[in-house]
Design a protein around this motif. Structure first.
Motif, PDB file in Angstrom:
ATOM      1  N   THR A 206       0.845  -1.192   0.000  1.00 18.20           N
ATOM      2  CA  THR A 206       0.000   0.000   0.000  1.00 18.20           C
ATOM      3  C   THR A 206       0.881   1.243   0.000  1.00 18.20           C
ATOM      4  OG1 THR A 206      -0.114  -0.003   2.420  1.00 18.20           O
ATOM      5  CG2 THR A 206      -1.870  -1.155   1.229  1.00 18.20           C
ATOM      6  N   GLY A 207       0.304   2.350  -0.442  1.00 18.40           N
ATOM      7  CA  GLY A 207       1.004   3.630  -0.386  1.00 18.40           C
ATOM      8  C   GLY A 207       1.788   3.979  -1.623  1.00 18.40           C
ATOM      9  N   ARG A 208       2.055   2.992  -2.490  1.00 14.01           N
ATOM     10  CA  ARG A 208       2.774   3.275  -3.730  1.00 14.01           C
ATOM     11  C   ARG A 208       2.429   2.197  -4.754  1.00 14.01           C
ATOM     12  NH1 ARG A 208       6.923   1.769  -0.166  1.00 14.01           N
ATOM     13  NH2 ARG A 208       7.627   3.924   0.003  1.00 14.01           N
ATOM     14  N   ALA A 209       2.595   2.540  -6.025  1.00 13.15           N
ATOM     15  CA  ALA A 209       2.318   1.574  -7.081  1.00 13.15           C
ATOM     16  C   ALA A 209       3.401   0.502  -7.105  1.00 13.15           C
ATOM     17  CB  ALA A 209       2.258   2.285  -8.429  1.00 13.15           C
ATOM     18  N   THR A 210       2.994  -0.749  -7.319  1.00  8.35           N
ATOM     19  CA  THR A 210       3.923  -1.851  -7.551  1.00  8.35           C
ATOM     20  C   THR A 210       3.560  -2.519  -8.870  1.00  8.35           C
ATOM     21  OG1 THR A 210       2.537  -3.270  -6.164  1.00  8.35           O
ATOM     22  CG2 THR A 210       4.443  -2.242  -5.116  1.00  8.35           C
TER      23      THR A 210
ATOM     24  N   ALA B 144      15.367   6.182  -9.165  1.00  8.01           N
ATOM     25  CA  ALA B 144      15.904   6.000  -7.822  1.00  8.01           C
ATOM     26  C   ALA B 144      15.293   4.791  -7.122  1.00  8.01           C
ATOM     27  CB  ALA B 144      15.661   7.252  -6.989  1.00  8.01           C
ATOM     28  N   THR B 145      13.996   4.588  -7.280  1.00  9.99           N
ATOM     29  CA  THR B 145      13.307   3.563  -6.497  1.00  9.99           C
ATOM     30  C   THR B 145      12.917   2.329  -7.286  1.00  9.99           C
ATOM     31  OG1 THR B 145      11.105   4.474  -6.936  1.00  9.99           O
ATOM     32  CG2 THR B 145      12.323   5.395  -5.062  1.00  9.99           C
ATOM     33  N   ARG B 146      12.873   2.436  -8.613  1.00  9.03           N
ATOM     34  CA  ARG B 146      12.408   1.375  -9.512  1.00  9.03           C
ATOM     35  C   ARG B 146      10.904   1.153  -9.436  1.00  9.03           C
ATOM     36  NH1 ARG B 146      14.481   0.805 -13.710  1.00  9.03           N
ATOM     37  NH2 ARG B 146      13.676  -1.307 -13.943  1.00  9.03           N
ATOM     38  N   TYR B 147      10.186   1.939  -8.624  1.00 10.19           N
ATOM     39  CA  TYR B 147       8.729   1.870  -8.650  1.00 10.19           C
ATOM     40  C   TYR B 147       8.237   2.490  -9.961  1.00 10.19           C
ATOM     41  CZ  TYR B 147       8.669   0.602  -3.710  1.00 10.19           C
ATOM     42  OH  TYR B 147       8.844  -0.055  -2.509  1.00 10.19           O
ATOM     43  N   PRO B 148       7.079   2.033 -10.454  1.00 12.27           N
ATOM     44  CA  PRO B 148       6.623   2.542 -11.748  1.00 12.27           C
ATOM     45  C   PRO B 148       6.117   3.980 -11.687  1.00 12.27           C
ATOM     46  CG  PRO B 148       5.021   0.989 -10.842  1.00 12.27           C
ATOM     47  CD  PRO B 148       6.222   0.944  -9.946  1.00 12.27           C
ATOM     48  N   VAL B 149       6.656   4.831 -12.563  1.00 11.96           N
ATOM     49  CA  VAL B 149       6.006   6.106 -12.851  1.00 11.96           C
ATOM     50  C   VAL B 149       4.707   5.812 -13.593  1.00 11.96           C
ATOM     51  CG1 VAL B 149       6.195   8.280 -14.114  1.00 11.96           C
ATOM     52  CG2 VAL B 149       8.186   7.351 -12.902  1.00 11.96           C
ATOM     53  N   CYS B 150       4.808   4.868 -14.527  1.00 12.06           N
ATOM     54  CA  CYS B 150       3.641   4.346 -15.219  1.00 12.06           C
ATOM     55  C   CYS B 150       3.979   2.935 -15.685  1.00 12.06           C
ATOM     56  CB  CYS B 150       3.267   5.221 -16.409  1.00 12.06           C
ATOM     57  SG  CYS B 150       1.817   4.618 -17.318  1.00 12.06           S
ATOM     58  N   ALA B 151       3.052   2.024 -15.510  1.00 11.17           N
ATOM     59  CA  ALA B 151       3.202   0.664 -16.025  1.00 11.17           C
ATOM     60  C   ALA B 151       1.876   0.235 -16.615  1.00 11.17           C
ATOM     61  CB  ALA B 151       3.627  -0.299 -14.919  1.00 11.17           C
ATOM     62  N   THR B 152       1.946  -0.515 -17.695  1.00 10.60           N
ATOM     63  CA  THR B 152       0.735  -1.012 -18.335  1.00 10.60           C
ATOM     64  C   THR B 152       0.888  -2.508 -18.579  1.00 10.60           C
ATOM     65  OG1 THR B 152       1.500  -0.644 -20.608  1.00 10.60           O
ATOM     66  CG2 THR B 152       0.393   1.178 -19.509  1.00 10.60           C
ATOM     67  N   ALA B 153      -0.236  -3.201 -18.539  1.00  5.37           N
ATOM     68  CA  ALA B 153      -0.269  -4.622 -18.857  1.00  5.37           C
ATOM     69  C   ALA B 153      -1.462  -4.876 -19.766  1.00  5.37           C
ATOM     70  CB  ALA B 153      -0.379  -5.463 -17.588  1.00  5.37           C
TER      71      ALA B 153
END
Length: 280
Positions: free
Chosen positions: A124-128, A189-198
């Motif tokens: 929670t709190g950020r996109a994975t 820096a974090t490798r969390y997605p700015v944007c990801a699509t599937a």
């Protein structure tokens, strides 16, 4: 920051873990620890001192591991399956490649070797990465709690999370073949997605989901309807995204809603092209 004092329990099985969670206010599950432990160190998560701070370590609950046959010829992916295992499993690569690609895009090898399917879904709190692929795959999240076992659609789970006292036990993914793909632009820096699509292409048309640019992992049914049965050209995909309301995309980290909407369209066009090529 040094972690505050807490109690630690390693239950022998799932039932014991559920008893501990329901009997201790504010108890936290420890699986891979890739989200929880850094958040405890920074104070982002604070264990409830009034409830008796408790970490329930489920890493040795074997019934939560493994990838096996699921309902309707799909896959049942245990919550303690690591992201590295998910990314490399032959049946996942063949039947749910968007899940394998999302797992492979997550963090670095150390994170993937420890991070778990359940932890990535429940973060929670950020996109994975994994939730958006699960939404595109039309997967179900299996839960166990005081009332027994249940399943919820991955898109609903992305909005609500796990109920208090419950544990993610598995991800149930329909087998869809190779016509699926995942694309991501990551924060450096974090490798969390700015944007990801599937995406997953089915006989009824594409299933398309986005995260990072949106408040949570969302299936974009409006885009799906506009694209119909194809062809999925870049121009057609970008036009379908331009028709989406800009308020759907949440600006942040110096990005505008307009930029994120365009980025989501570009990534979706790439993913659709890869999915089409996989079955050409």
């Amino acid at each position: 920051m040094i972690l505050t004092d807490f109690d630690y329990v390693r239950p022998a099985g799932l039932d014991e873990a559920l008893t501990l969670l329901s009997g201790t206010r504010g108890a936290r599950l420890l699986a891979g620890g890739q989200t929880l432990l850094p958040a405890l160190r920074t104070g982002e998560i604070v264990l409830d001192p009034a409830g008796g701070p408790l970490l329930v370590d489920i890493r040795h609950v074997d019934e939560l591991r493994g990838i096996e046959d699921g309902p309707g010829g799909g896959l049942r992916i245990g919550a303690l399956t690591t992201l590295a295992e998910l990314a490399a499993h032959p049946r996942v690569l063949a039947g749910a490649p968007e899940l394998a690609a999302a797992a492979r895009a997550n963090g670095d090898p150390q994170v993937r070797n420890l991070g778990t399917v359940g932890g990535n879904l429940a973060a929670t709190g950020r996109a994975t990465d994994l939730p958006v692929a699960a939404v595109a795959a039309d997967a179900l999240v299996e839960l166990a709690g005081p009332g027994g076992r249940s399943t919820v659609p991955a898109e609903e789970f992305a909005a609500t999370g796990a109920p208090a006292g419950s544990v993610v036990t598995a991800l149930l993914a329909p087998a869809g073949g190779p016509a699926a793909a995942f694309e991501k632009t990551a924060d450096r820096a974090t490798r969390y997605p700015v944007c990801a699509t599937a995406v997953r292409i089915t006989s009824g048309g594409p299933r398309i989901a986005v995260t990072g640019a949106t408040p949570r992992a969302l299936r974009l049914r409006g885009v799906e309807d506009r694209l119909g049965g194809g062809p999925y050209t870049t121009d057609a995909v970008l036009a379908a995204f331009r028709a989406e309301p800009r308020e759907l995309f949440v600006p942040g980290r110096g990005t505008s809603a307009e930029y994120l909407g365009h980025l989501a369209g570009v990534l979706t066009a790439r993913a659709l092209a890869r999915a089409v090529q996989a079955v050409a």
